[in-house]
Motif scaffolding. Structure first.
Motif, PDB file in Angstrom:
ATOM      1  N   ARG A 130      15.503  -2.427  48.690  1.00 43.30           N
ATOM      2  CA  ARG A 130      16.193  -3.534  48.017  1.00 43.30           C
ATOM      3  C   ARG A 130      17.650  -3.609  48.488  1.00 43.30           C
ATOM      4  N   PHE A 131      18.309  -2.475  48.580  1.00 43.11           N
ATOM      5  CA  PHE A 131      19.693  -2.428  49.058  1.00 43.11           C
ATOM      6  C   PHE A 131      19.783  -3.058  50.444  1.00 43.11           C
ATOM      7  N   CYS A 132      18.872  -2.655  51.331  1.00 46.85           N
ATOM      8  CA  CYS A 132      18.879  -3.178  52.703  1.00 46.85           C
ATOM      9  C   CYS A 132      18.583  -4.665  52.738  1.00 46.85           C
ATOM     10  N   ALA A 133      17.608  -5.107  51.952  1.00 44.28           N
ATOM     11  CA  ALA A 133      17.237  -6.522  51.939  1.00 44.28           C
ATOM     12  C   ALA A 133      18.411  -7.409  51.514  1.00 44.28           C
ATOM     13  N   HIS A 134      19.248  -6.905  50.610  1.00 46.74           N
ATOM     14  CA  HIS A 134      20.370  -7.694  50.111  1.00 46.74           C
ATOM     15  C   HIS A 134      21.615  -7.591  50.975  1.00 46.74           C
ATOM     16  N   ARG A 135      21.746  -6.513  51.752  1.00 46.33           N
ATOM     17  CA  ARG A 135      23.012  -6.289  52.446  1.00 46.33           C
ATOM     18  C   ARG A 135      22.925  -6.211  53.965  1.00 46.33           C
ATOM     19  N   ALA A 136      21.738  -6.145  54.523  1.00 51.98           N
ATOM     20  CA  ALA A 136      21.611  -5.994  55.977  1.00 51.98           C
ATOM     21  C   ALA A 136      22.125  -7.227  56.712  1.00 51.98           C
ATOM     22  N   PRO A 137      22.753  -7.018  57.860  1.00 53.35           N
ATOM     23  CA  PRO A 137      23.283  -8.132  58.639  1.00 53.35           C
ATOM     24  C   PRO A 137      22.238  -8.795  59.546  1.00 53.35           C
ATOM     25  N   CYS A 138      20.971  -8.427  59.373  1.00 59.64           N
ATOM     26  CA  CYS A 138      19.896  -8.971  60.203  1.00 59.64           C
ATOM     27  C   CYS A 138      18.641  -9.121  59.346  1.00 59.64           C
ATOM     28  N   PRO A 139      17.600  -9.770  59.864  1.00 58.89           N
ATOM     29  CA  PRO A 139      16.350  -9.855  59.102  1.00 58.89           C
ATOM     30  C   PRO A 139      15.792  -8.467  58.789  1.00 58.89           C
ATOM     31  N   VAL A 140      15.110  -8.347  57.655  1.00 58.87           N
ATOM     32  CA  VAL A 140      14.572  -7.075  57.181  1.00 58.87           C
ATOM     33  C   VAL A 140      13.063  -7.189  56.978  1.00 58.87           C
TER      34      VAL A 140
END
Length: 184
Positions: A130-140
Motif C-alpha cells: 500500500r505504501f508503494c502504491a501510494h508513493r512510488a514514482p512509477c507504475p506498481v
C-alpha cells in the motif's frame, strides 16, 4: 542525428522479503523483463527492530547478513526461470516501503508482493504494498498473497491504476503489464 549514446534499458524494481508473494513478484518481474528487455533490480530492505537494544551484542542477529542470504536464495531459485535476464541484487538498510519507493526512482515499474493482511491487521501492521502504491514514482504491480483472490479477479497481478494513468510502460501495447499475454 546520432549522438552515439545507447538508450538506457528499461528497469524493473522488485521487492524481496523471502515470503512466497515476493517470490511470485520476482518470477513476474523476470518474465516481464524477458518480454521488454528490462533489467531486474531485486531489492531487500533490512533494519534493526525497535527493542533489540536490550539484547547482548553476542546474541544480536546480523540483520544485514540475513537480508543478503534471503536475496541470494531468492535469486538462485529464480535463475532457472530465465538465466539470460539480468538481475541486479541490492540490500539496503531502512524501512521496506521507503527503500522500495527510493529504489523505484527512474524505474519503469515497481513489483511487490502482498501477503494479504486485511482488516484490523492491515491497519495496525501497515502495508508495504500500500505504501508503494501510494508513493512510488512509477507504475506498481502488486502480486497478491491469496491465490483465491487472484482467481476471483481473474488476474495474477493488479496494476495500480492511479499510478499507471498517463505513465503506463510502453510495453503495455506489446503484451506487457496488464495484458492477457502476461506471465502465467
Amino acid at each position: 542525428m546520432d549522438t552515439g549514446l545507447t538508450p538506457e534499458r528499461p528497469r524493473i524494481v522488485v521487492g524481496i522479503d523471502g515470503f512466497e508473494p515476493s517470490m511470485a513478484a520476482l518470477r513476474w518481474a523476470i518474465h516481464q523483463a524477458r518480454l521488454t528487455g528490462a533489467v531486474v533490480e531485486a531489492v531487500t530492505a533490512w533494519h534493526i527492530p525497535v527493542g533489540t537494544g536490550w539484547l547482548p551484542a553476542a546474541d544480536m542477529p546480523d540483520y544485514q547478513e540475513d537480508a543478503f542470504d534471503v536475496l541470494a536464495e531468492a535469486i538462485a531459485q529464480m535463475y532457472v526461470i530465465d538465466p539470460d535476464v539480468e538481475v541486479c541484487p541490492r540490500v539496503v538498510k531502512g524501512q521496506a516501503g521507503q527503500v522500495l519507493v527510493d529504489a523505484a526512482e527512474g524505474a519503469d515499474l515497481l513489483v511487490v508482493g502482498c501477503r494479504g493482511h486485511g482488516g484490523l491487521a492491515g491497519t495496525v501492521l501497515g502495508s508495504v504494498s500500500r505504501f508503494c502504491a501510494h508513493r512510488a514514482p512509477c507504475p506498481v504491480v502488486i502480486m497478491r498473497g491469496k491465490p483465491a483472490l487472484c482467481q476471483r479477479v481473474g488476474a495474477l497481478a493488479d496494476v495500480d491504476p492511479g499510478r499507471g494513468v498517463g505513465r503506463r510502460p510502453r510495453e503495455l501495447a506489446h503484451g506487457g503489464v496488464g495484458s492477457s499475454q502476461g506471465p502465467t
